[in-house]
Design an enzyme around this catalytic site. Structure first.
Site, mmCIF file in Angstrom:
data_model
loop_
_atom_site.group_PDB
_atom_site.id
_atom_site.type_symbol
_atom_site.label_atom_id
_atom_site.label_comp_id
_atom_site.label_asym_id
_atom_site.label_seq_id
_atom_site.Cartn_x
_atom_site.Cartn_y
_atom_site.Cartn_z
ATOM 1 N N PRO A 171 0.810 -1.221 0.000
ATOM 2 C CA PRO A 171 0.000 0.000 0.000
ATOM 3 C C PRO A 171 0.838 1.263 0.000
ATOM 4 O O PRO A 171 1.803 1.395 0.759
ATOM 5 C CB PRO A 171 -0.819 -0.139 1.293
ATOM 6 N N CYS A 172 0.429 2.202 -0.842
ATOM 7 C CA CYS A 172 1.273 3.357 -1.116
ATOM 8 C C CYS A 172 0.737 4.669 -0.579
ATOM 9 O O CYS A 172 1.386 5.691 -0.737
ATOM 10 C CB CYS A 172 1.485 3.492 -2.630
ATOM 11 N N GLN A 173 -0.459 4.665 0.047
ATOM 12 C CA GLN A 173 -1.044 5.944 0.433
ATOM 13 C C GLN A 173 -0.115 6.767 1.321
ATOM 14 O O GLN A 173 -0.039 7.975 1.211
ATOM 15 C CB GLN A 173 -2.379 5.725 1.156
ATOM 16 N N GLY A 174 0.576 6.118 2.226
ATOM 17 C CA GLY A 174 1.459 6.837 3.125
ATOM 18 C C GLY A 174 2.686 7.397 2.447
ATOM 19 O O GLY A 174 3.344 8.284 2.969
ATOM 20 N N PHE A 175 3.029 6.845 1.239
ATOM 21 C CA PHE A 175 4.198 7.306 0.516
ATOM 22 C C PHE A 175 3.873 8.373 -0.526
ATOM 23 O O PHE A 175 4.754 9.003 -1.059
ATOM 24 C CB PHE A 175 4.857 6.133 -0.226
#
Length: 311
Positions: free
Chosen positions: A70-74
Site C-alpha cells: 500500500p502506497c497511500q502513506g508514501f
C-alpha cells in the site's frame, strides 16, 4: 516461474506476469471488490483477507514474490504523510514473506514519493532490509509511458535477486520501448488507446463503459488538467467519488470524465477484462493497478531467466 502475489488488487501486475507465461500460484488482497474482479478474470487462487491475518506457513513456496504494498502513506498527493504512517509499515509483511520463502526474485512496486519520504531515509532502510535477507537489490524509477502505456505514470520498481542466483544470472530490467531514446517509438496517445470506444451516452454493450456524473473543472492539478488527445493521459488515480475527494481524469472532449472502461484502457487492461463492484470501486481498482503491459515486460524477463536456468 511460480509466483506468489501480495497486495494483488484487481490483478494488473499478475495479469502481465501470466501473459508472459508465468504462473500465479497464490495471491492475497483485503479489498472484496478487487478480489471479486481478480477471481472473475484471473483465477480462484486469491485469498480475501488482511495480510496480517495470514499465516506465512500457509503461503506456498515459490520462485518469485511480487506486489505493490500500500502506497497511500508514501504518495506525494498525501500532504500529511509521515515516516511513521502505519500504512508504511506494511512493507514489513512483504519482507517477512520474502524471508520465509526465500524466492529467487521479488518485485515490488510503489509511487515515486517513496524516494523522498523521510528525506530518502525510508527507501534506504527498505533496500537495506532486503539486502540483509540475502538479496541484490535494484531500484528503478520508471515512466509507464516509456513502455507503451498510454499514460504518464511515474512509479518505483524494486527488484531483488537472491545472491546465489545473482552470481549465475542477472535480472535485466527492461529497456524503454517508447519515448525519446534511440530506436524508441513515439509515446502512445490517449486517443489511440480509447478512440475506438463508442459514446458511453449511447446504447452499447461495452463492459464498464459508464462514468460518474462529475462536473469537469479545469485547474492546475493532475486530475483536473485538460487532456491532450495526442499525448498520453495524465496519471490515472485511485480516488473516485469517495474517500479523499474526486480525482477525475477528463476525457479529451472536455465534457466528462473518462469512463471506467476508458480508464482501464489507459491502464492497458484488455477490453474484455471486467471490473466488479460499484462504479467508485471500479475506478479505485483501476487507479491502484500496475499496468499489465508494463508488468508483462517484467514477466518476460522472469521467463527468460527461468528458461536459461532450466537449460
Amino acid at each position: 516461474m511460480n509466483i506468489v502475489s501480495l497486495f494483488s488488487g484487481a490483478g494488473g501486475l499478475d495479469l502481465g506476469m501470466v501473459q508472459a507465461g508465468n504462473s500465479i500460484i497464490w495471491a492475497n488482497d483485503v479489498d472484496a471488490d478487487a478480489v471479486a474482479t481478480y477471481r472473475q478474470n484471473i483465477g480462484q487462487h486469491i485469498v480475501l483477507d488482511d495480510i496480517r491475518n495470514i499465516c506465512i506457513d500457509d503461503i506456498p513456496q515459490c520462485d518469485v514474490v511480487i506486489g505493490g504494498f500500500p502506497c497511500q502513506g508514501f504518495s506525494l498527493a498525501n500532504l500529511r504523510r509521515t515516516v511513521n504512517d502505519e500504512r508504511n509499515t506494511l512493507y514489513h509483511f512483504f519482507c517477512n514473506v520474502v524471508e520465509a520463502k526465500q524466492p529467487k526474485y521479488f518485485i515490488a512496486e510503489n509511487v515515486k514519493g517513496i524516494l523522498s519520504l523521510g528525506k530518502g531515509e525510508v527507501i534506504k532502510a527498505i533496500i537495506q532490509n532486503f539486502a540483509d535477507l540475502g538479496y541484490h537489490v535494484q531500484l528503478h524509477q520508471v515512466n509507464m509511458a516509456d513502455y507503451g502505456v498510454p499514460q504518464i505514470r511515474q512509479r518505483v520498481i524494486i527488484v531483488g535477486e537472491r545472491l546465489d542466483v545473482f552470481q549465475h544470472i542477472q535480472f535485466h530490467f527492461p529497456s524503454p520501448t517508447h519515448g525519446k531514446g534511440d530506436g524508441c517509438r513515439p509515446w502512445v496517445s490517449i486517443r489511440e488507446a480509447i478512440g475506438h470506444f463508442p459514446d458511453p451516452d449511447q446504447p452499447n454493450d461495452v463492459p464498464n463503459h459508464t462514468y460518474s456524473a462529475y462536473k469537469v473543472v479545469f485547474r492546475d492539478f493532475t486530475a483536473h488538467r485538460m487532456t491532450d488527445p495526442d499525448k498520453p493521459s495524465p496519471t490515472i488515480l485511485a480516488r473516485g467519488n469517495g474517500k479523499g475527494g474526486v480525482c477525475a481524469i477528463p476525457h479529451y472532449n472536455g465534457m466528462r470524465r473518462l469512463s471506467v472502461r476508458e480508464s482501464a484502457a489507459v491502464q492497458s487492461f484488455p477490453d474484455d477484462f471486467v471490473f466488479l463492484g460499484s462504479r467508485t470501486a471500479t475506478y479505485r481498482q483501476i487507479g491502484n493497478a500496475v499496468p499489465p503491459l508494463f508488468a508483462r515486460r517484467l514477466g518476460e524477463e522472469l521467463k527468460r531467466i527461468e528458461t536459461t536456468l532450466s537449460q
